[in-house]
Design a protein around this motif. Sequence first.
Motif, mmCIF file in Angstrom:
data_model
loop_
_atom_site.group_PDB
_atom_site.id
_atom_site.type_symbol
_atom_site.label_atom_id
_atom_site.label_comp_id
_atom_site.label_asym_id
_atom_site.label_seq_id
_atom_site.Cartn_x
_atom_site.Cartn_y
_atom_site.Cartn_z
ATOM 1 N N ARG A 1 -12.427 -0.475 -4.996
ATOM 2 C CA ARG A 1 -11.010 -0.210 -5.268
ATOM 3 C C ARG A 1 -10.423 0.735 -4.225
ATOM 4 O O ARG A 1 -9.682 1.650 -4.544
ATOM 5 N N HIS A 2 -10.736 0.486 -2.969
ATOM 6 C CA HIS A 2 -10.294 1.349 -1.877
ATOM 7 C C HIS A 2 -8.992 0.837 -1.275
ATOM 8 O O HIS A 2 -8.767 -0.376 -1.205
ATOM 9 N N GLY A 3 -8.151 1.760 -0.856
ATOM 10 C CA GLY A 3 -6.901 1.390 -0.204
ATOM 11 C C GLY A 3 -5.811 2.388 -0.527
ATOM 12 O O GLY A 3 -5.926 3.180 -1.458
ATOM 13 N N VAL A 4 -4.742 2.319 0.230
ATOM 14 C CA VAL A 4 -3.643 3.271 0.056
ATOM 15 C C VAL A 4 -2.598 2.791 -0.951
ATOM 16 O O VAL A 4 -1.788 3.585 -1.413
ATOM 17 N N PHE A 5 -2.633 1.502 -1.302
ATOM 18 C CA PHE A 5 -1.628 0.961 -2.210
ATOM 19 C C PHE A 5 -2.152 0.889 -3.646
ATOM 20 O O PHE A 5 -3.335 0.639 -3.874
ATOM 21 N N ASP A 6 -1.242 1.094 -4.605
ATOM 22 C CA ASP A 6 -1.618 1.080 -6.017
ATOM 23 C C ASP A 6 -2.298 -0.227 -6.415
ATOM 24 O O ASP A 6 -3.286 -0.218 -7.144
ATOM 25 N N HIS A 7 -1.765 -1.372 -5.926
ATOM 26 C CA HIS A 7 -2.358 -2.652 -6.328
ATOM 27 C C HIS A 7 -3.792 -2.801 -5.813
ATOM 28 O O HIS A 7 -4.608 -3.480 -6.438
ATOM 29 N N GLU A 8 -4.137 -2.140 -4.707
ATOM 30 C CA GLU A 8 -5.513 -2.185 -4.211
ATOM 31 C C GLU A 8 -6.436 -1.395 -5.128
ATOM 32 O O GLU A 8 -7.588 -1.797 -5.358
ATOM 33 N N ARG A 9 -5.933 -0.307 -5.656
ATOM 34 C CA ARG A 9 -6.722 0.525 -6.562
ATOM 35 C C ARG A 9 -6.875 -0.138 -7.924
ATOM 36 O O ARG A 9 -7.909 -0.025 -8.562
ATOM 37 N N GLU A 10 -5.828 -0.830 -8.367
ATOM 38 C CA GLU A 10 -5.860 -1.459 -9.695
ATOM 39 C C GLU A 10 -6.741 -2.699 -9.719
ATOM 40 O O GLU A 10 -7.643 -2.811 -10.554
ATOM 41 N N ALA A 11 -6.486 -3.649 -8.848
ATOM 42 C CA ALA A 11 -7.215 -4.921 -8.864
ATOM 43 C C ALA A 11 -8.526 -4.842 -8.090
ATOM 44 O O ALA A 11 -9.494 -5.517 -8.432
ATOM 45 N N GLY A 12 -8.547 -4.037 -7.051
ATOM 46 C CA GLY A 12 -9.713 -3.978 -6.193
ATOM 47 C C GLY A 12 -9.849 -5.236 -5.350
ATOM 48 O O GLY A 12 -9.022 -6.155 -5.435
ATOM 49 N N GLN A 13 -10.871 -5.282 -4.541
ATOM 50 C CA GLN A 13 -11.145 -6.423 -3.677
ATOM 51 C C GLN A 13 -12.572 -6.302 -3.173
ATOM 52 O O GLN A 13 -13.211 -5.269 -3.325
ATOM 53 N N ASP A 14 -13.066 -7.376 -2.573
ATOM 54 C CA ASP A 14 -14.407 -7.345 -2.019
ATOM 55 C C ASP A 14 -14.397 -6.695 -0.642
ATOM 56 O O ASP A 14 -13.498 -6.951 0.171
ATOM 57 N N PHE A 15 -15.398 -5.875 -0.411
ATOM 58 C CA PHE A 15 -15.661 -5.272 0.887
ATOM 59 C C PHE A 15 -17.016 -5.793 1.345
ATOM 60 O O PHE A 15 -17.895 -6.035 0.523
#
Length: 121
Positions: free
Chosen positions: A16-30
């Motif tokens: 859940r890394h990133g500067v935007f709220d949607h990145e923290r909420e949904a997350g993504q694969d790294f």
Amino acid sequence: MDTDLITLSGLRVHGRHGVFDHEREAGQDFIVDVSLRTSTAEAAASDDLKHTVDYGALADTLADIVAGEPVDLIETLAERLADACLGLERVAAARVTVHKPQAPISQQFTDVSVTIERTRR
């Protein structure tokens, strides 16, 4: 000391890394790639896991970091991963690449990544 290379490539972990709220909420694969400078001579001679880097345990450690506490920048994440690699007694240097293939970029792209190299101090 001999400096051999042990590489772990393509470790995919949801974070859940990133500067935007949607990145923290949904997350993504790294996706993480690491290359470790170490000597494998003793392990080769003894054929014993205790004389080398246990890459299964390393993968678990790195996955815990990626899935753990969120950070804004993948540069910070890469630094944390490198610190974990250098925390292993047998590792003299680490090269860490963090890929963020679903980065919030409005243009078409394949991947964004940061690569850092760190040595034991």
